[in-house]
Design a protein around this motif. Structure first.
Motif, PDB file in Angstrom:
ATOM      1  N   VAL A 159      -3.418   2.672  -7.244  1.00  0.00           N
ATOM      2  CA  VAL A 159      -3.188   1.293  -7.694  1.00  0.00           C
ATOM      3  C   VAL A 159      -4.472   0.482  -7.512  1.00  0.00           C
ATOM      4  N   SER A 160      -5.038   0.521  -6.305  1.00  0.00           N
ATOM      5  CA  SER A 160      -6.313  -0.170  -6.032  1.00  0.00           C
ATOM      6  C   SER A 160      -6.742   0.117  -4.601  1.00  0.00           C
ATOM      7  N   PRO A 161      -8.034  -0.001  -4.311  1.00  0.00           N
ATOM      8  CA  PRO A 161      -8.497   0.159  -2.917  1.00  0.00           C
ATOM      9  C   PRO A 161      -7.854  -0.863  -1.988  1.00  0.00           C
ATOM     10  N   GLU A 162      -7.647  -2.074  -2.492  1.00  0.00           N
ATOM     11  CA  GLU A 162      -7.028  -3.118  -1.669  1.00  0.00           C
ATOM     12  C   GLU A 162      -5.588  -2.755  -1.315  1.00  0.00           C
ATOM     13  N   ALA A 163      -4.859  -2.214  -2.310  1.00  0.00           N
ATOM     14  CA  ALA A 163      -3.483  -1.787  -2.055  1.00  0.00           C
ATOM     15  C   ALA A 163      -3.451  -0.652  -1.036  1.00  0.00           C
ATOM     16  N   PHE A 164      -4.434   0.220  -1.119  1.00  0.00           N
ATOM     17  CA  PHE A 164      -4.550   1.329  -0.170  1.00  0.00           C
ATOM     18  C   PHE A 164      -4.714   0.812   1.260  1.00  0.00           C
ATOM     19  N   VAL A 194       8.415   0.575   3.369  1.00  0.00           N
ATOM     20  CA  VAL A 194       7.149   0.044   3.889  1.00  0.00           C
ATOM     21  C   VAL A 194       6.347  -0.594   2.753  1.00  0.00           C
ATOM     22  N   ALA A 195       6.336   0.051   1.598  1.00  0.00           N
ATOM     23  CA  ALA A 195       5.578  -0.452   0.452  1.00  0.00           C
ATOM     24  C   ALA A 195       6.082  -1.805  -0.024  1.00  0.00           C
ATOM     25  N   ASN A 204       6.575  -1.916  -7.854  1.00  0.00           N
ATOM     26  CA  ASN A 204       5.580  -1.248  -8.702  1.00  0.00           C
ATOM     27  C   ASN A 204       6.175   0.096  -9.139  1.00  0.00           C
ATOM     28  N   ALA A 205       6.620   0.171 -10.385  1.00  0.00           N
ATOM     29  CA  ALA A 205       7.325   1.355 -10.871  1.00  0.00           C
ATOM     30  C   ALA A 205       6.446   2.605 -10.870  1.00  0.00           C
ATOM     31  N   GLU A 206       5.176   2.444 -11.191  1.00  0.00           N
ATOM     32  CA  GLU A 206       4.275   3.599 -11.228  1.00  0.00           C
ATOM     33  C   GLU A 206       4.054   4.166  -9.828  1.00  0.00           C
ATOM     34  N   LYS A 209       7.326   5.944  -8.671  1.00  0.00           N
ATOM     35  CA  LYS A 209       7.497   7.244  -9.317  1.00  0.00           C
ATOM     36  C   LYS A 209       6.554   8.282  -8.711  1.00  0.00           C
ATOM     37  N   ALA A 210       5.328   7.881  -8.423  1.00  0.00           N
ATOM     38  CA  ALA A 210       4.347   8.806  -7.836  1.00  0.00           C
ATOM     39  C   ALA A 210       4.796   9.275  -6.459  1.00  0.00           C
ATOM     40  N   VAL A 211       5.376   8.376  -5.672  1.00  0.00           N
ATOM     41  CA  VAL A 211       5.875   8.745  -4.344  1.00  0.00           C
ATOM     42  C   VAL A 211       7.052   9.703  -4.474  1.00  0.00           C
TER      43      VAL A 211
END
Length: 264
Positions: A159-164, A194-195, A204-206, A209-211
């Motif tokens: 998603v992004s480094p910030e989200a990470f 947690v997310a 965040n649907a994407e 789904k990835a999780v």
């Protein structure tokens, strides 16, 4: 009674006794056959059960299969297998290496004490942050949470480094980080819970789904291999451009140690 009748009666009695004995012998034989057959079936069932257990024990686990799945690298990664994860401003001259296991209680304590300061430093361009994710606690304490959380971190990084960084902080937060022996991170539902505390990941649907699909499971295993090759044996571990820094316990101690390392 005549002698003749007496002899006839005795003969008849003997015949009846013979017939009864034959009937009883047939019953005993039939019962023995049933017992033997039952024993054979029980042995066959036991052998079959043992064979099934052996077969199941030799079957590849979920993560064995994941190791052979197609590799999907998250965005914002570099290097072989996408295991180089560097966050921060490109013109930052120094790189802080951070080695962590998501289930590690000491890592949680470090993040709770110093994580916010690390983020401020990275945002200010004081240094870049290179992350190495470990999964050794899954072996030591049994479970799958380290691998599963690392896979979810890959989804956040996509998603992004910030989200990470925000998701990593949430995983280590006081309210959400489980005890080392409690494998909460093995459950996708918990990782998504947690997310929900991270704005970029909530609804965040994407990412979801990835999780749930384990999109970055293979990547998590490759990242774990990179950690193992690093020579680091415990977490958290800090290095500045390859030189180890003693893990500080407060933001002030951390800043002092970092400033010293930046000058070295």
């Amino acid at each position: 009674m005549s002698a003749r009748n007496s002899q006839a009666n005795k003969a008849a009695a003997r015949e009846r006794l013979r017939i009864e004995r034959e009937k009883q012998a047939k019953k005993d034989k039939a019962r023995r056959q049933v017992i033997v057959a039952g024993g054979v079936l029980a042995l066959l069932g036991l052998a079959g059960g043992i064979g099934y257990l052996v077969m199941k024990a030799n079957e590849p686990t979920y993560w064995d299969k994941a190791a052979k799945a197609a590799l999907v690298k998250p965005k914002n990664t570099e290097g072989e297998n996408g295991t180089t994860v560097v966050v921060g401003k490109a013109d930052a001259k120094k790189t802080l290496e951070l080695y962590e296991d998501s289930r590690c209680p000491a890592c949680a304590g470090f993040e709770q004490a110093v994580g916010e300061q690390v983020k401020k430093d990275v945002d200010a361009g004081k240094y870049k942050l290179q992350y190495f994710g470990a999964t050794f606690i899954d072996n030591a304490a049994k479970g799958e949470g380290s691998k599963n959380a690392l896979s979810a971190l890959g989804a956040a990084l996509n998603v992004s480094p910030e989200a990470f960084l925000d998701y990593k902080a949430a995983l280590y937060s006081k309210d959400l980080h489980p005890e080392e022996t409690v494998d909460s991170f093995a459950k996708d539902d918990y990782l998504l819970k947690v997310a929900d505390t991270v704005p970029a990941l909530k609804d965040n649907a994407e990412f979801k789904k990835a999780v749930e699909d384990g999109t970055y499971d293979r990547w998590a295993l490759e990242m774990s291999k990179a950690f193992n090759k690093s020579g680091v044996t415990g977490t958290p571990t800090l290095k500045m451009d390859g030189k180890k820094i003693e893990t500080p316990g407060t933001p002030e101690q951390f800043t002092a140690a970092i400033d010293k390392a930046l000058q070295g």
